[in-house]
Design an enzyme around this catalytic site. Structure first.
Site, short mmCIF file in Angstrom:
data_model
loop_
_atom_site.label_atom_id
_atom_site.label_comp_id
_atom_site.label_asym_id
_atom_site.label_seq_id
_atom_site.Cartn_x
_atom_site.Cartn_y
_atom_site.Cartn_z
CG ASP A 288 -1.80 1.21 1.31
OD1 ASP A 288 -2.39 1.46 2.38
OD2 ASP A 288 -1.89 1.93 0.28
CB SER B 111 -3.04 15.49 -11.05
OG SER B 111 -3.81 14.93 -12.11
C1 LIG Z 1 -6.98 -1.01 3.67
C2 LIG Z 1 -6.89 0.19 2.81
C3 LIG Z 1 -5.74 0.80 2.28
C4 LIG Z 1 -6.18 1.88 1.55
C5 LIG Z 1 -5.37 2.86 0.74
N1 LIG Z 1 -4.28 3.42 1.41
N2 LIG Z 1 -7.53 1.92 1.65
C6 LIG Z 1 -8.45 2.87 1.02
N3 LIG Z 1 -7.97 0.87 2.41
#
Ligand SMILES: Cc1cc(CN)n(C)n1
Length: 327
Positions: free
Chosen positions: A32, A196
């Site tokens: 992530d 952006s």
């Molecule tokens: C578990 C998780 C990670 C993210 C993005 N950073 N989201 C929206 N949900």
């Protein structure tokens, strides 16, 4: 040294998982770039919560060390969250290795994580200033690895319904076409944030006045969440597109031909293929489809997996920049 692992999309490209070895135990995790905590399902959780999941067992790791008194608590943009205690261990991702990496051991996880049995947790790759560990904030895997990587980079190669690659320490130019377009990143927010402020639809005239004009590159978000002006401009070119309050976003006939979206990334227009903007059917008959491009009312905009499926992205932690190229 460098590290490279295959990532695999879950059904519907909802998230992308890749193997991470923690203290000799290999588990699949959600990489992530929009958060900065590495947390895992582990043997402290109840058997009900653990049911179907892989789990990290610190007691089975000869290199695990508890960080006494340290805790974490994180909540994500989709309302999910996790909390628990913290230790350190050796983490190896496809050969890139960090010793003494903070491993956040969940003792509480929200429902969507419990039901997502293929994921053993998240590995945060945004900037360490967003890490939630207290009393002493901890560093991300990438931050800890930076000094030892051949190049201070990691790359995301995410594909629709097919295996892709996460790579640390090298940029594999066979994974994209043409030169990478580099843009400076503003790290103030702790995200991989860039300017952006323009978009075009199907190769039409660009609009250059997107309010706020900021976006983040977020591999942990499924969709592409853009300003209302972008969403309205795009779907005005899609026959039958409607804002469908029932399902919570824009839908259109699954038979619609979706134009490509050109979107500004630090002064270079990147393309999101129309096909990738047809995210998923919302009904059994596959008549009505949900858009991969949806609106956000808050800034910055969030360019998630829908964006990454059309664009290879290199994250440069050496000079805080992003490189983007079509793939
Ligand atoms: C578990 C998780 C990670 C993210 C993005 N950073 N989201 C929206 N949900």
């Amino acid at each position: 040294g460098a590290g490279s692992v295959a990532n695999t999309p879950e059904a519907g490209d909802v998230e992308y998982l890749a193997p991470v070895t923690i203290g000799g135990q290999t588990v699949n995790m959600d990489f992530d770039s929009g958060s900065s905590d590495l947390w895992v399902f582990n043997t402290q959780l109840s058997l009900n919560t653990l049911s179907g999941h892989m789990a990290y067992n610190p007691a089975q790791s000869s290199t695990f060390q508890l960080l006494p008194g340290s805790t974490f608590s994180i909540s994500y943009g989709d309302g999910s969250g996790a909390a628990g205690n913290v230790g350190t261990d050796t983490v190896n991702i496809g050969g890139a290795t960090v010793t003494g990496q903070a491993i956040e051991l969940a003792t509480d996880v929200s429902t969507s994580f419990v039901t997502d049995t293929q994921s053993t947790g998240l590995i945060g790759l945004a900037f360490s200033k967003l890490n939630t560990v207290k009393p002493v904030q901890q560093k991300t895997f990438f931050d800890n690895a930076l000094a030892t990587l051949p190049e201070p980079v990691f790359t995301a190669d995410l594909r629709h319904n097919a295996a892709g690659t996460y790579e640390f320490g090298a940029i594999d130019s066979t994974k994209f076409s043409g030169p990478l377009a580099w843009t400076p990143v503003n790290t103030t927010s702790g995200f991989w944030q860039f300017t952006s402020q323009a978009f075009a639809v199907g190769g039409g005239a660009p609009s250059t006045s997107v309010p706020g004009g900021q976006a983040i590159a977020d591999t942990g978000t499924t969709l592409m969440l853009a300003d209302q002006s972008v969403v309205d401009g795009y779907y005005s070119q899609v026959q039958g597109a409607v804002n469908n309050a029932t399902v919570g976003g824009v839908t259109f006939p699954c038979s619609a031909t979706l134009p490509d979206l050109q979107i500004d990334v630090g002064g270079t227009m990147a393309t999101v293929r129309g096909d990738d903007i047809n995210f998923a059917p919302v009904d059994q008959t596959g008549t009505t489809c949900f858009g991969g491009l949806q609106a956000t009312t808050v800034q910055p905009q969030i360019y998630g997996d829908i964006f990454f499926k059309s664009n290879f992205v290199a994250f440069n932690g050496g000079n805080n920049s992003l490189g983007v190229a079509p793939h």
